[in-house]
Design a protein around this motif. Structure first.
Motif, PDB file in Angstrom:
ATOM      1  N   VAL A   1       4.892   6.020  -2.764  1.00  0.00           N
ATOM      2  CA  VAL A   1       6.045   6.028  -3.677  1.00  0.00           C
ATOM      3  C   VAL A   1       5.615   6.257  -5.127  1.00  0.00           C
ATOM      4  O   VAL A   1       6.184   7.120  -5.811  1.00  0.00           O
ATOM      5  CB  VAL A   1       6.828   4.691  -3.571  1.00  0.00           C
ATOM      6  CG1 VAL A   1       7.978   4.669  -4.567  1.00  0.00           C
ATOM      7  CG2 VAL A   1       7.351   4.495  -2.148  1.00  0.00           C
ATOM      8  N   LEU A   2       4.651   5.490  -5.600  1.00  0.00           N
ATOM      9  CA  LEU A   2       4.336   5.505  -7.036  1.00  0.00           C
ATOM     10  C   LEU A   2       3.997   6.899  -7.589  1.00  0.00           C
ATOM     11  O   LEU A   2       4.555   7.290  -8.628  1.00  0.00           O
ATOM     12  CB  LEU A   2       3.216   4.494  -7.340  1.00  0.00           C
ATOM     13  CG  LEU A   2       2.981   4.231  -8.823  1.00  0.00           C
ATOM     14  CD1 LEU A   2       4.150   3.493  -9.448  1.00  0.00           C
ATOM     15  CD2 LEU A   2       1.690   3.434  -9.033  1.00  0.00           C
ATOM     16  N   PRO A   3       3.100   7.666  -6.935  1.00  0.00           N
ATOM     17  CA  PRO A   3       2.788   8.986  -7.504  1.00  0.00           C
ATOM     18  C   PRO A   3       4.032   9.876  -7.620  1.00  0.00           C
ATOM     19  O   PRO A   3       4.247  10.518  -8.653  1.00  0.00           O
ATOM     20  CB  PRO A   3       1.784   9.576  -6.505  1.00  0.00           C
ATOM     21  CG  PRO A   3       1.213   8.401  -5.782  1.00  0.00           C
ATOM     22  CD  PRO A   3       2.295   7.365  -5.736  1.00  0.00           C
ATOM     23  N   LEU A   4       4.872   9.870  -6.567  1.00  0.00           N
ATOM     24  CA  LEU A   4       6.070  10.728  -6.610  1.00  0.00           C
ATOM     25  C   LEU A   4       7.095  10.213  -7.607  1.00  0.00           C
ATOM     26  O   LEU A   4       7.728  10.989  -8.332  1.00  0.00           O
ATOM     27  CB  LEU A   4       6.725  10.775  -5.223  1.00  0.00           C
ATOM     28  CG  LEU A   4       6.196  11.788  -4.240  1.00  0.00           C
ATOM     29  CD1 LEU A   4       7.071  11.803  -2.999  1.00  0.00           C
ATOM     30  CD2 LEU A   4       6.152  13.176  -4.861  1.00  0.00           C
ATOM     31  N   PHE A   5       7.255   8.901  -7.633  1.00  0.00           N
ATOM     32  CA  PHE A   5       8.238   8.313  -8.550  1.00  0.00           C
ATOM     33  C   PHE A   5       7.840   8.593 -10.003  1.00  0.00           C
ATOM     34  O   PHE A   5       8.669   8.990 -10.828  1.00  0.00           O
ATOM     35  CB  PHE A   5       8.357   6.806  -8.288  1.00  0.00           C
ATOM     36  CG  PHE A   5       9.336   6.133  -9.201  1.00  0.00           C
ATOM     37  CD1 PHE A   5      10.697   6.304  -9.017  1.00  0.00           C
ATOM     38  CD2 PHE A   5       8.903   5.360 -10.268  1.00  0.00           C
ATOM     39  CE1 PHE A   5      11.617   5.703  -9.877  1.00  0.00           C
ATOM     40  CE2 PHE A   5       9.808   4.756 -11.130  1.00  0.00           C
ATOM     41  CZ  PHE A   5      11.167   4.932 -10.930  1.00  0.00           C
ATOM     42  N   ASN A   6       6.564   8.377 -10.310  1.00  0.00           N
ATOM     43  CA  ASN A   6       6.121   8.608 -11.692  1.00  0.00           C
ATOM     44  C   ASN A   6       6.173  10.089 -12.055  1.00  0.00           C
ATOM     45  O   ASN A   6       6.550  10.458 -13.179  1.00  0.00           O
ATOM     46  CB  ASN A   6       4.708   8.042 -11.892  1.00  0.00           C
ATOM     47  CG  ASN A   6       4.736   6.527 -12.053  1.00  0.00           C
ATOM     48  OD1 ASN A   6       5.745   5.878 -11.765  1.00  0.00           O
ATOM     49  ND2 ASN A   6       3.644   5.942 -12.503  1.00  0.00           N
ATOM     50  N   LEU A   7       5.838  10.939 -11.095  1.00  0.00           N
ATOM     51  CA  LEU A   7       5.956  12.389 -11.323  1.00  0.00           C
ATOM     52  C   LEU A   7       7.428  12.748 -11.578  1.00  0.00           C
ATOM     53  O   LEU A   7       7.750  13.479 -12.529  1.00  0.00           O
ATOM     54  CB  LEU A   7       5.435  13.140 -10.097  1.00  0.00           C
ATOM     55  CG  LEU A   7       5.583  14.656 -10.109  1.00  0.00           C
ATOM     56  CD1 LEU A   7       4.689  15.284 -11.171  1.00  0.00           C
ATOM     57  CD2 LEU A   7       5.244  15.242  -8.732  1.00  0.00           C
ATOM     58  N   GLY A   8       8.303  12.221 -10.747  1.00  0.00           N
ATOM     59  CA  GLY A   8       9.733  12.534 -10.875  1.00  0.00           C
ATOM     60  C   GLY A   8      10.318  12.015 -12.179  1.00  0.00           C
ATOM     61  O   GLY A   8      11.090  12.725 -12.841  1.00  0.00           O
TER      62      GLY A   8
ATOM     63  N   GLN B   1       0.841  -1.213   0.000  1.00  0.00           N
ATOM     64  CA  GLN B   1       0.000   0.000   0.000  1.00  0.00           C
ATOM     65  C   GLN B   1       0.878   1.266   0.000  1.00  0.00           C
ATOM     66  O   GLN B   1       0.594   2.216  -0.739  1.00  0.00           O
ATOM     67  CB  GLN B   1      -0.875  -0.027   1.252  1.00  0.00           C
ATOM     68  CG  GLN B   1      -1.978   0.994   1.245  1.00  0.00           C
ATOM     69  CD  GLN B   1      -2.713   0.999   2.584  1.00  0.00           C
ATOM     70  OE1 GLN B   1      -2.466   0.175   3.457  1.00  0.00           O
ATOM     71  NE2 GLN B   1      -3.603   1.953   2.725  1.00  0.00           N
ATOM     72  N   ALA B   2       1.946   1.249   0.781  1.00  0.00           N
ATOM     73  CA  ALA B   2       2.852   2.420   0.800  1.00  0.00           C
ATOM     74  C   ALA B   2       3.526   2.600  -0.557  1.00  0.00           C
ATOM     75  O   ALA B   2       3.699   3.719  -1.038  1.00  0.00           O
ATOM     76  CB  ALA B   2       3.894   2.260   1.902  1.00  0.00           C
ATOM     77  N   MET B   3       3.898   1.473  -1.199  1.00  0.00           N
ATOM     78  CA  MET B   3       4.506   1.568  -2.535  1.00  0.00           C
ATOM     79  C   MET B   3       3.543   2.245  -3.512  1.00  0.00           C
ATOM     80  O   MET B   3       3.933   3.095  -4.307  1.00  0.00           O
ATOM     81  CB  MET B   3       4.808   0.166  -3.081  1.00  0.00           C
ATOM     82  CG  MET B   3       6.012  -0.498  -2.476  1.00  0.00           C
ATOM     83  SD  MET B   3       6.101  -2.179  -3.137  1.00  0.00           S
ATOM     84  CE  MET B   3       7.545  -2.786  -2.282  1.00  0.00           C
ATOM     85  N   LEU B   4       2.269   1.836  -3.448  1.00  0.00           N
ATOM     86  CA  LEU B   4       1.301   2.371  -4.415  1.00  0.00           C
ATOM     87  C   LEU B   4       0.855   3.785  -4.069  1.00  0.00           C
ATOM     88  O   LEU B   4       0.671   4.614  -4.966  1.00  0.00           O
ATOM     89  CB  LEU B   4       0.078   1.461  -4.494  1.00  0.00           C
ATOM     90  CG  LEU B   4       0.282   0.063  -5.086  1.00  0.00           C
ATOM     91  CD1 LEU B   4      -1.047  -0.558  -5.456  1.00  0.00           C
ATOM     92  CD2 LEU B   4       1.197   0.075  -6.302  1.00  0.00           C
ATOM     93  N   GLU B   5       0.686   4.060  -2.772  1.00  0.00           N
ATOM     94  CA  GLU B   5       0.084   5.347  -2.405  1.00  0.00           C
ATOM     95  C   GLU B   5       1.109   6.456  -2.150  1.00  0.00           C
ATOM     96  O   GLU B   5       0.840   7.617  -2.414  1.00  0.00           O
ATOM     97  CB  GLU B   5      -0.810   5.165  -1.155  1.00  0.00           C
ATOM     98  CG  GLU B   5      -2.038   4.336  -1.485  1.00  0.00           C
ATOM     99  CD  GLU B   5      -2.916   4.049  -0.281  1.00  0.00           C
ATOM    100  OE1 GLU B   5      -2.637   4.567   0.821  1.00  0.00           O
ATOM    101  OE2 GLU B   5      -3.882   3.276  -0.449  1.00  0.00           O
TER     102      GLU B   5
END
Ligand SMILES: Cc1cc2nc3c(=O)[nH]c(=O)nc-3n(C[C@H](O)[C@H](O)[C@H](O)COP(=O)(O)OP(=O)(O)OC[C@H]3O[C@@H](n4cnc5c(N)ncnc54)[C@H](O)[C@@H]3O)c2cc1C
Length: 381
Positions: A232-239, A226-230
């Protein structure tokens, strides 16, 4: 620090520290500790930390602008930065009772670089399904894992590590742990010699019976996914979208400079004055770059004001950005001809760096698979 001050500091660091060293660091595969020190000193390592944790509490808009600015000068450093920001957000979102205050204080003071150690040799790009399993060790755990790529390996002060929780029953029942760089059993397992992103030390790492005390467990057992998806993922994909934009901007600028500067002396014209085909190519590059910038703005808007379509935008942006960066830098290679091919200019570094985004997990293919399933109303996992 406000948004404008952050972007201006990023510009200054890009101009004074990243730009002059990018070519040589790429050539030697050398990690830029100077860049990290400058980002720390300039307050950018703490960019999104809330005031209570000693940061300026800036949001996705500032993170994207800073990352794109750094990527324009050196995408390797921008990738180090984005991994740090995603890991920092995960540490800051740690479960109640976690003992992360000293780490956050060090990040706020600009003295601590962190990163993500998710991908494993066994499950490859499927980072959401670690093969390793934490073993109970008194109140804490012991981690043994083969992490296949870790950006800033051997240079970060801490690593956010994923592993299956001790009693996990399914492949996604993971937990996240904060492992300090000096933890016994943690080591860099090999060199980094990539096609691109050569200056970001994305080497493999091994954890061998690495003891993690309970206060450094960042999520509950099973809540790592859940932490990976909620978080990490938004910030990683934005970055990664911002990195792609920086690469595209640098490719357009480098190509424009070449088309204006290089001349057909026998015709008395620059390449750009002489050839409509080259003008058409740089026009297409500009159109794709501005399209990516608009997509990035749209993603930022969706993250600032989350709504039903936000998840789709998060998935789409990285998939599109990876393709766009490859397309624009490939066009730059062609437009700049033999000068680019024979490394007279920085275009071929941009071209090599641009190929990382699409293979970094979630890869472009995996994202398309998720998007297709989402559009068809199928479960993603
Ligand atoms: C420069 C760089 C830095 C990195 N930094 C980090 C880091 O800091 N931390 C970290 O945890 N990881 C990091 N990684 C690892 C990265 O996130 C991926 O895990 C890794 O690149 C996957 O490579 P692979 O060969 O294992 O891919 P594979 O999983 O073997 O994939 C091979 C191909 O199959 C495709 N594929 C796989 N699954 C599917 C599917 N379900 N549907 C459709 N196609 C599929 C992929 O798109 C790819 O084209 C980094 C990688 C690179 C290149």
């Amino acid at each position: 620090m406000n948004h404008d001050a952050a972007v201006s500091k990023a510009n200054e660091i890009a101009k004074d520290v990243l730009g002059p060293a990018a070519r040589q660091n790429d050539k030697e595969g050398r990690f830029s500790s100077e860049a990290v020190a400058a980002l720390g000193k300039g307050g950018l390592l703490a960019l999104m930390l809330p005031g209570a944790a000693g940061g300026p509490g800036l949001g996705p808009r500032s993170f994207a602008a800073v990352t794109a600015t750094l990527a324009e000068a050196d995408a390797s450093v921008a990738m180090v930065y984005l991994m740090h920001m995603a890991a920092t957000a995960t540490i800051a979102a740690a479960r109640a009772g976690a003992g992360v205050a000293p780490t956050l204080q060090e990040i706020a003071a600009g003295r601590h670089l962190t990163t993500l150690a998710f991908s494993e040799a066994g499950s490859r790009s499927h980072f959401w399904a670690p093969i390793s399993r934490a073993k109970k060790n008194g109140a804490g755990v012991e981690l043994t894992a083969k992490k296949s790529w870790v950006t800033s390996a051997g240079h970060a002060q801490s690593y956010v590590v994923s592993s299956l929780a001790p009693a996990a029953k399914g492949p996604t029942e993971s937990a996240l742990y904060l492992v300090p760089a000096n933890a016994p059993g943690l080591s860099v397992a090999g060199p980094w010699d990539g096609l691109g992103m050569r200056a970001n030390a994305s080497a493999p790492m091994t954890l061998s019976d690495c003891k993690v005390p309970p206060e450094l467990q960042l999520t509950d057992d099973g809540a790592g996914f859940q932490a990976m998806l909620e978080v990490v993922l938004p910030l990683f994909n934005l970055g990664t979208t911002a990195v792609a934009l920086g690469l595209c901007r640098a490719a357009v600028a480098g190509t424009a400079a070449h088309l204006k500067g290089a001349r057909f002396e026998h015709l008395g014209q620059s390449l750009g004055e002489s050839l409509p085909t080259l003008r058409a190519q740089i026009a297409s590059m500009q159109i794709e770059t501005d399209g990516l910038a608009a997509r990035l703005d749209d993603l930022i808007d969706h993250l600032e004001r989350p709504r039903e379509t936000t998840v789709l935008r998060v998935l789409e942006s990285k998939a599109a950005a990876g393709d766009t960066a490859i397309s624009v830098t490939s066009a730059a290679m062609r437009a700049c001809g033999g000068a680019a091919f024979s490394k007279h200019m920085n275009i071929e570094r941009l071209f090599r760096d641009a190929h990382a985004g699409a293979v970094m997990a979630p890869t472009g293919d995996v994202l398309r698979e998720f998007i297709g399933k989402a559009v068809l109303g199928m479960p993603l996992f």
